[in-house]
Scaffold this active site. Structure first.
Site, PDB file in Angstrom:
ATOM      1  N   ASN A 186       1.461   0.119   5.630  1.00 17.32           N
ATOM      2  CA  ASN A 186       1.945  -0.564   4.423  1.00 17.32           C
ATOM      3  C   ASN A 186       2.806  -1.741   4.858  1.00 17.32           C
ATOM      4  O   ASN A 186       3.717  -1.553   5.664  1.00 17.32           O
ATOM      5  CB  ASN A 186       2.774   0.412   3.563  1.00 17.32           C
ATOM      6  CG  ASN A 186       3.591  -0.301   2.489  1.00 17.32           C
ATOM      7  OD1 ASN A 186       4.730   0.065   2.226  1.00 17.32           O
ATOM      8  ND2 ASN A 186       3.035  -1.311   1.874  1.00 17.32           N
ATOM      9  N   GLY A 187       2.491  -2.916   4.333  1.00 20.40           N
ATOM     10  CA  GLY A 187       3.331  -4.062   4.666  1.00 20.40           C
ATOM     11  C   GLY A 187       2.514  -5.254   5.081  1.00 20.40           C
ATOM     12  O   GLY A 187       1.309  -5.313   4.858  1.00 20.40           O
ATOM     13  N   TYR A 216      10.968  -2.870  -9.042  1.00 17.35           N
ATOM     14  CA  TYR A 216       9.658  -2.699  -9.658  1.00 17.35           C
ATOM     15  C   TYR A 216       8.749  -1.706  -8.945  1.00 17.35           C
ATOM     16  O   TYR A 216       8.093  -0.889  -9.584  1.00 17.35           O
ATOM     17  CB  TYR A 216       8.940  -4.051  -9.718  1.00 17.35           C
ATOM     18  CG  TYR A 216       7.488  -3.950 -10.106  1.00 17.35           C
ATOM     19  CD1 TYR A 216       7.121  -3.769 -11.438  1.00 17.35           C
ATOM     20  CD2 TYR A 216       6.483  -3.998  -9.141  1.00 17.35           C
ATOM     21  CE1 TYR A 216       5.776  -3.650 -11.796  1.00 17.35           C
ATOM     22  CE2 TYR A 216       5.141  -3.885  -9.499  1.00 17.35           C
ATOM     23  CZ  TYR A 216       4.806  -3.715 -10.823  1.00 17.35           C
ATOM     24  OH  TYR A 216       3.488  -3.591 -11.176  1.00 17.35           O
ATOM     25  N   CYS A 232       0.825  -1.204   0.000  1.00 18.51           N
ATOM     26  CA  CYS A 232       0.000   0.000   0.000  1.00 18.51           C
ATOM     27  C   CYS A 232       0.856   1.249   0.000  1.00 18.51           C
ATOM     28  O   CYS A 232       2.070   1.195   0.110  1.00 18.51           O
ATOM     29  CB  CYS A 232      -0.875   0.003   1.245  1.00 18.51           C
ATOM     30  SG  CYS A 232      -1.862  -1.477   1.416  1.00 18.51           S
ATOM     31  N   GLY A 266      -1.312   1.088  -4.865  1.00 17.52           N
ATOM     32  CA  GLY A 266      -2.558   0.411  -4.538  1.00 17.52           C
ATOM     33  C   GLY A 266      -3.731   1.137  -5.142  1.00 17.52           C
ATOM     34  O   GLY A 266      -3.834   2.365  -5.016  1.00 17.52           O
TER      35      GLY A 266
HETATM   36  P1  AMP Z   1       4.342 -12.092 -14.759  1.00 16.05           P
HETATM   37  O1  AMP Z   1       3.522 -11.652 -15.925  1.00 16.05           O
HETATM   38  O2  AMP Z   1       3.549 -12.879 -13.759  1.00 16.05           O
HETATM   39  O3  AMP Z   1       5.600 -12.798 -15.123  1.00 16.05           O
HETATM   40  O4  AMP Z   1       4.783 -10.781 -13.955  1.00 16.05           O
HETATM   41  C1  AMP Z   1       5.769  -9.960 -14.455  1.00 16.05           C
HETATM   42  C2  AMP Z   1       5.230  -8.598 -14.726  1.00 16.05           C
HETATM   43  O5  AMP Z   1       4.534  -8.090 -13.580  1.00 16.05           O
HETATM   44  C3  AMP Z   1       6.353  -7.632 -15.020  1.00 16.05           C
HETATM   45  O6  AMP Z   1       5.963  -6.836 -16.130  1.00 16.05           O
HETATM   46  C4  AMP Z   1       6.495  -6.805 -13.755  1.00 16.05           C
HETATM   47  O7  AMP Z   1       6.744  -5.452 -14.069  1.00 16.05           O
HETATM   48  C5  AMP Z   1       5.184  -6.963 -13.035  1.00 16.05           C
HETATM   49  N1  AMP Z   1       5.358  -7.226 -11.587  1.00 16.05           N
HETATM   50  C6  AMP Z   1       6.387  -7.804 -10.962  1.00 16.05           C
HETATM   51  N2  AMP Z   1       6.165  -7.893  -9.640  1.00 16.05           N
HETATM   52  C7  AMP Z   1       4.963  -7.356  -9.401  1.00 16.05           C
HETATM   53  C8  AMP Z   1       4.177  -7.150  -8.221  1.00 16.05           C
HETATM   54  N3  AMP Z   1       4.606  -7.511  -7.033  1.00 16.05           N
HETATM   55  N4  AMP Z   1       2.975  -6.562  -8.362  1.00 16.05           N
HETATM   56  C9  AMP Z   1       2.530  -6.198  -9.563  1.00 16.05           C
HETATM   57  N5  AMP Z   1       3.229  -6.370 -10.718  1.00 16.05           N
HETATM   58  C10 AMP Z   1       4.430  -6.950 -10.648  1.00 16.05           C
END
Ligand code: AMP
Length: 489
Positions: free
Chosen positions: A120-121, A260, A19, A45
């Site tokens: 957050n957490g 990210y 968050c 979020g």
């Molecule tokens: P995936 O499609 O499941 O392999 O997720 C990878 C994609 O999701 C990448 O484009 C990342 O930028 C994004 N991503 C990675 N970690 C997260 C996260 N914790 N929450 C939301 N998006 C994520």
């Protein structure tokens, strides 16, 4: 501590949240400035948002589903939030528990006065504490782990609110940053390892606490410093005071904020997240030998790394994918079916750029492989000659329990497949991940093993700094599931 000590099996994913938190002291327009700060933190979020204020006599609270810009954009709403102190919250939750009562900030009346809490957490002992509190007679209104903190504060026998807060924080474990507010005090707390972020800003005589520095830029506040790990800061009579009541640990901020999660323009350890990500890309290029016609980023998450990669190797950087900006993050959709649809909703191939090209496609991370799988197909369907995937972080093999949305081990592609099997799964011509030492090198360290403290990097290493206390039996999961179903109605 190594991962084999931890049993993941029964951990309840319903309590995972990542968050954005914000708070401001002693200023007119506190609620408007909080709405702006939350707007800058919207990427953290998008499920719900809320603001609590205190006007000298009473507290006011507004909580809504959806985006800040759609909810706190009218004077009519902001007028309901008078006062010079305000805290706010952007909520992200993965599954279940989608109820207004779970939207923060939480507010409670204690025998020392009212208190508002934004969190957050993720607490790693929330269920254990919750069960104990329930046995002792506490009544919970939400399914969020944050309420455990509120209940502990309310229950504390200490006299002063600050002492009640300290008392409660001694009980909790996990990755957390908290922004709290009483009648005349703004309070910020960061967990003993500093896993979740929290920064301090200044705007004239007011202090601002926020998850990221981008929330300061939008309101013209100056970045002062990060809240240290295990530090409690509070603002009283316009003075910033600091306490370090918790056992000191070596600082281990979450590496995923760098990779990210944080907005590219936010500052992390002296550099913008954008600079860090460009460095990850250029380090990845140094570890690679492949020739190609163009480097294409997965927008927006892969932009900085792709630019760093292309500049390092002197390749053409081109926008082979066009993003529709009116769709939220792909992960926001709870089911895998909708999530894979989401990639198509969000991205389209830029045909003129990719036709007959040998492409290096760059993203920041690969989790389930959904994004890469869809995009590789999209690029081939639109005439690409070769698609080589490059990921600007190492293989994610271990789930998270400290507040980042990471799926279970079963769903993590790299936890179950070799690099070659991943390549086959996403149907790319080749795939390469940034090495773990390369990741640390790009952040200015020699290599991972030679430095201490490391960051919280269990995603790649399985090295979890905090034990996961909650190990639920099936009964307890059912009870909580029932609770969150009830709260959906
Ligand atoms: P995936 O499609 O499941 O392999 O997720 C990878 C994609 O999701 C990448 O484009 C990342 O930028 C994004 N991503 C990675 N970690 C997260 C996260 N914790 N929450 C939301 N998006 C994520």
């Amino acid at each position: 501590m190594k991962n084999q000590k931890i049993k993941f099996k029964n951990y309840n994913p319903k309590l995972h949240e990542e968050c954005g938190v914000f708070g401001i002291s002693n200023t007119s327009d506190a609620s408007t400035l909080t709405a702006l700060g939350l707007h800058a933190l919207q990427h953290r979020g998008q499920e719900g948002c809320g603001i609590v204020t205190f006007d000298g006599k009473q507290y006011h609270s507004e909580k809504r589903f959806g985006l800040v810009g759609d909810n706190f954009n009218k004077e009519k709403v902001l007028k309901k939030l008078p006062g010079k102190y305000a805290i706010g919250h952007n909520r992200y939750s993965t599954t279940g528990g989608t109820a207004l009562r779970n939207v923060q900030p939480f507010f409670a009346d204690t025998n020392a006065g009212g208190i508002g809490v934004s969190h957050n957490g993720n607490l790693t002992n929330a269920i254990t504490l919750r069960n104990k509190l329930v046995q002792e007679g506490a009544i919970f209104h939400t399914t969020s782990d944050t309420e455990v903190i509120v209940q502990l504060i309310a229950k504390s026998k200490r006299f002063k609110t600050i002492d009640k807060i300290i008392d409660s924080i001694f009980h909790i474990q996990g990755g957390y940053s908290l922004v709290m507010m009483t009648q005349n005090t703004l309070i910020g707390v960061r967990d003993p390892y500093g896993i979740r972020p929290l920064v301090i800003g200044k705007l004239k005589n007011s202090y601002v606490f926020a998850s990221e520095t981008c929330a300061f830029d939008i309101i013209g506040a100056k970045f002062v410093r990060e809240v240290e790990n295990g530090e409690l800061v509070y603002v009283e009579n316009d003075k910033l005071l600091s306490l370090k009541p918790f056992s000191t640990k070596k600082v281990r901020p979450c590496i995923f904020e760098y990779i990210y999660f944080s907005r590219p323009d936010s500052i992390l350890n002296g550099k913008t997240a954008y600079e860090h990500r460009k460095n990850f890309g250029s380090q990845l290029a140094k570890e690679d030998k492949l020739d190609a016609d163009i480097v294409v980023p997965v927008p927006d998450s892969g932009n900085a790394a792709a630019l760093g990669y292309a500049q390092e190797r002197g390749f053409n950087f081109d926008l082979g994918l066009i993003r529709n900006h009116y769709v939220g993050r792909t992960f926001i959709e709870p089911s895998q079916k909708i999530r894979s649809l989401g990639v198509k909703l969000k991205l389209n191939a830029n045909k003129s750029v990719i036709k007959n090209k040998k492409i290096i496609l760059i993203d920041d991370s690969l989790v389930r492989g959904t994004t890469s799988h869809k995009i590789v197909k999209m690029l081939y369907d639109n005439g690409a000659k070769e698609v080589h995937v490059r990921i600007a972080s190492p293989e994610i093999k271990y789930p998270d329990f400290y507040g980042v949305d990471m799926p279970t081990k079963k769903e993590l592609l790299a936890a179950n497949k070799s690099v070659q099997e991943i390549c086959n799964f996403i149907k790319a011509k080749s795939i390469k991940f940034l090495s773990l030492n390369g990741l640390y090198k790009a952040m200015g360290f020699e290599e991972r093993n030679k430095i201490y403290p490391q960051l919280t990097d269990h995603y790649f290493t399985g090295d979890y700094p905090i034990e996961i206390i909650d190990e639920l039996g099936e009964n307890k999961i059912t009870q909580l599931s029932l609770l969150s179903t009830a709260s959906n109605n």
